[in-house]
Motif scaffolding. Sequence first.
Motif, PDB file in Angstrom:
ATOM      1  N   THR A   1      -7.719  -0.298   9.725  1.00 32.39           N
ATOM      2  CA  THR A   1      -7.892   0.006   8.281  1.00 32.39           C
ATOM      3  C   THR A   1      -8.920   1.217   8.307  1.00 32.39           C
ATOM      4  O   THR A   1      -8.951   2.060   7.392  1.00 32.39           O
ATOM      5  CB  THR A   1      -8.200  -0.930   7.384  1.00 32.39           C
TER       6      THR A   1
ATOM      7  N   GLY B   1       5.441  -3.738   1.354  1.00 32.85           N
ATOM      8  CA  GLY B   1       5.454  -5.038   0.765  1.00 32.85           C
ATOM      9  C   GLY B   1       3.996  -5.328   0.004  1.00 32.85           C
ATOM     10  O   GLY B   1       4.021  -6.306  -0.372  1.00 32.85           O
ATOM     11  N   ARG B   2       3.151  -4.243   0.267  1.00 33.59           N
ATOM     12  CA  ARG B   2       1.551  -4.490  -0.506  1.00 33.59           C
ATOM     13  C   ARG B   2       1.459  -3.315  -1.365  1.00 33.59           C
ATOM     14  O   ARG B   2       1.044  -2.412  -0.722  1.00 33.59           O
ATOM     15  CB  ARG B   2       0.656  -4.552   0.675  1.00 33.59           C
ATOM     16  N   LYS B   3       1.702  -3.485  -2.561  1.00 30.64           N
ATOM     17  CA  LYS B   3       1.660  -2.236  -3.419  1.00 30.64           C
ATOM     18  C   LYS B   3       0.146  -2.274  -4.250  1.00 30.64           C
ATOM     19  O   LYS B   3      -0.076  -1.846  -5.028  1.00 30.64           O
ATOM     20  CB  LYS B   3       2.577  -2.531  -4.861  1.00 30.64           C
ATOM     21  N   ASP B   4      -0.700  -3.471  -3.673  1.00 29.49           N
ATOM     22  CA  ASP B   4      -2.080  -3.568  -4.281  1.00 29.49           C
ATOM     23  C   ASP B   4      -3.135  -3.018  -3.650  1.00 29.49           C
ATOM     24  O   ASP B   4      -4.437  -2.915  -3.837  1.00 29.49           O
ATOM     25  CB  ASP B   4      -2.383  -5.088  -4.491  1.00 29.49           C
ATOM     26  N   VAL B   5      -2.706  -2.619  -2.091  1.00 30.98           N
ATOM     27  CA  VAL B   5      -3.695  -2.083  -1.478  1.00 30.98           C
ATOM     28  C   VAL B   5      -3.407  -0.686  -0.730  1.00 30.98           C
ATOM     29  O   VAL B   5      -2.023  -0.546  -0.923  1.00 30.98           O
ATOM     30  CB  VAL B   5      -4.386  -2.893  -0.287  1.00 30.98           C
TER      31      VAL B   5
ATOM     32  N   HIS C   1       2.642   3.331  -1.761  1.00 26.89           N
ATOM     33  CA  HIS C   1       1.649   2.496  -1.123  1.00 26.89           C
ATOM     34  C   HIS C   1       1.907   2.655   0.491  1.00 26.89           C
ATOM     35  O   HIS C   1       3.244   2.859   0.851  1.00 26.89           O
ATOM     36  CB  HIS C   1       1.845   1.106  -1.548  1.00 26.89           C
ATOM     37  N   TYR C   2       0.906   2.412   1.388  1.00 26.57           N
ATOM     38  CA  TYR C   2       0.968   2.464   2.751  1.00 26.57           C
ATOM     39  C   TYR C   2       1.646   1.304   3.506  1.00 26.57           C
ATOM     40  O   TYR C   2       2.531   1.593   4.530  1.00 26.57           O
ATOM     41  CB  TYR C   2      -0.341   3.078   3.246  1.00 26.57           C
ATOM     42  N   LEU C   3       1.165   0.251   3.098  1.00 23.97           N
ATOM     43  CA  LEU C   3       1.708  -0.781   3.634  1.00 23.97           C
ATOM     44  C   LEU C   3       2.849  -1.369   3.153  1.00 23.97           C
ATOM     45  O   LEU C   3       3.193  -1.590   1.848  1.00 23.97           O
ATOM     46  CB  LEU C   3       0.676  -2.031   3.550  1.00 23.97           C
TER      47      LEU C   3
ATOM     48  N   ARG D   1      -3.170   2.400  -1.711  1.00 17.06           N
ATOM     49  CA  ARG D   1      -2.276   3.028  -2.651  1.00 17.06           C
ATOM     50  C   ARG D   1      -2.607   4.298  -2.710  1.00 17.06           C
ATOM     51  O   ARG D   1      -3.727   4.993  -2.503  1.00 17.06           O
ATOM     52  CB  ARG D   1      -2.309   2.481  -3.998  1.00 17.06           C
TER      53      ARG D   1
END
Length: 831
Positions: A630, A533-537, A529-531, A539
């Motif tokens: 983004t 702490g954010r594994k939901d976006v 994942h790119y961000l 990716r």
Amino acid sequence: MGMYEKDGLGMFHGRLVLLAALGLVGFAALTAQLGRLSFLDGERLKADAERRLERLAYEPTVRGQILDRTGRVLARDRPSFDVRLDYAVLSGVWVEVMAVRFAKAAHEEAWGELASEQRDKLARSYEPFLREHLERGLIELARVADVPLADVLERQAHVVARVGKIAELYAGFRMDQLEERAEARGQELTDELKARLEAQARRPVAEQERPHTVISRVDDEVGLRIMQLAEQTISFEAPVLDVEGKATGTRVRVELPVVPGLSVGDARDRQYPYRKITVDVDRSTLPGPLKGDGRGDASLSVTVGGTLDAIIGRTRRGVYAEDVQRRNAWLKSNADAQHVALAMTGRDEDRGRYMEGDHVGHTGVEAKMEHELRGLRGVRVRRLDTGEQHAIERTPGRDVTLTLDAVLQARIAAAMSPEVGLTVAQGWHGNIQSRRDDGLPLAGAAVVIDIDTGEVLALVSTPTVDPDDPIGSATRPDGLETQDWDDPRFNRATSAIYAPGSIAKALTLVWAASRGEQQLGERIACNGHYLPGRKDVLRCWIYRSEHNWLTHNIVAGGDLDEPEALKRSCNIYFYTLGSRLGYDRMIEAYRQFGVGAAPLDAVPCAEGLLGRIPRRDKDGNPIDIPPSRTDAIMLGIGQGPVAWTPLHAADAFATLARGGVRLGPTLVRRETPPPRQDIGLDPSSIDAALEGLWLSVNDRDGTGFGTTINDEYVRYFTAPGISVWGKTGTAQQDATLTKEVRVAPDGEVVWDPKKEPPGTVTRFRPVKAKYTHAWFVGLVGPEGGRPKYAISVMMEFAGSGGRVSAPIANQVIHALQEEGYLPRGSTGERG
């Protein structure tokens, strides 16, 4: 008194002087006008007078042919003409009218003293003579046309009967209307009024005032002979009759047309010889279960139709005002063409001007190249005073040669036909949630470009309009989907735009390296994942539950360099490059590779979408929303505010193969080559990109290498003796498709069979979701050599780019081999 007389005389002299002055002024004006007419306008007036002594007859020209790159005729005129006679001649009215004219001319002095009955009787006396002349004319017409006279007479009777029925029908309709209006005005329908109304109702209909065809579709040679016959007259002596209709012994010289009311109309047809082509598809080159009956070497004969229709287009009969405007504007902007078109003896008329009934280019190349294809009419000029004749020969329209290969186009279209199976949704095409249901046909496109010249060799869109059923095949299947994606009249290769998806990653790489945002050899980590702490976006595509949350760092054993990132199509790597470049420079990258411009000028092309589309408020006013970080990140992987056509995609990879020199694709061969534009790519970055594209289809870990079908591992590319560089892509598209789904009692769709609650049933229902278009774009050339051709394949709502579009691209390569563009190499499949 004397004083009074003197004053009166003075006043008289003053008036006389005034009148004389006015007369002189008038005379001076008249003299000036005569001088102007004599000296200034003399030549023009003389020319006008000369023109009145000339009769012109125009000979239709021949529209130019459309050829493919090998010289095959894709569109041509079939010269033919309709021979026509005025309805007055066919119905006998001409004989009656001319008889009255003869009688009046022969008895001019006594005509005014004759009673109406005497005039009618005298006129009827001349009818046999005129009827005999007309019969001789029809005999001569049949002889020149080389048709039986009985056929002409049969056609005459048919026309008269048909037009008579039409006239009676309209007369009855008009009579009803006139009587209704008279009654509404309170008028009594007396016999006298009815007679007047009937005379009004029986006014001629259009069919009674125009010529009708009596001989259809005569060839060019016969048509020209009949044109000459239509201009011929015959001079002879006719008897003068007395008021009782008896010969007086006096004769008068008369000149009449040999065939009264004769004319020739252009009835030529436009033929498209390659609308249907039959080719063989080698089943042994197909993947897994599509090989067929297990023999492996069996071929499948496939007939494809309409594959060139969207490109060549068609003509229509009938001229619009805008056609005339475009013609005049073109002549004004093209001095050489204007000089040729206006080349007439003493006349300033365009021999290519539109006339009633002309064929006009309506769509495709037929429309775009209308001025080149349209020829110039021939002109036959006859002097009335001297009988002298001369002619200006017609100039056929110029042939237009396309860069396409019609048979290569057909071979690719055959490979993409549903009966072969590559363009039918299969169970091994990928996640059912992202594509159409198994067994449904897939729409898509394939493009082939010659890298060295920029010439387009193939431009296939499927499905196509069935040449035998153009209306029925254009009807979209019921219940397939709510959006009009399947219209076969839509050229997906040039006019449909799609997000590029991962095929754009090669472009992101070379642009970032060429603009100093990527040091070649620099490695970037992929943790899924790119961000932080954010594994939901944002990716990576591999970082999913079905892949056990793998990352490319895990499968590759470390951070990725450029070739490795392209081979594995790592999203995180290209998110990073997109972020470094930023929105403006990512937009500039796509623009330099051709997005935002129509690739071709010979057929309608979409320019593509480039940049964020402004949102609008409730009143419809645009809301200026600045691009976000983004947007740049998504542009790095071919998503976000960008879309292009399959033609754009092939063109971009051709530019990459040329080392960053953009030619722009061409569809029509011209004398001057397209301009070359160096977009400034670093050569080392191109080498790194080509290495990654090579690994993508030649290394087992590459996304374009192969897949497992029915427990058998299958290579996507099997053509022997060929080098392939390429990139797969899956581009997301918001859409609503009618799908067969499992629906729980609460109405929710259940995708995981393990989580179905009791009462779950199968239903067909519209499902709105992000579906994926399947891409493959690549370069091919002889084994060990440089790339020769750029290929792009896109299939709508099809699933995986590798599993769907790569096998189709493999068939494109085999087609290039079959047509001699690539060497066949050694026999047997590659392992």
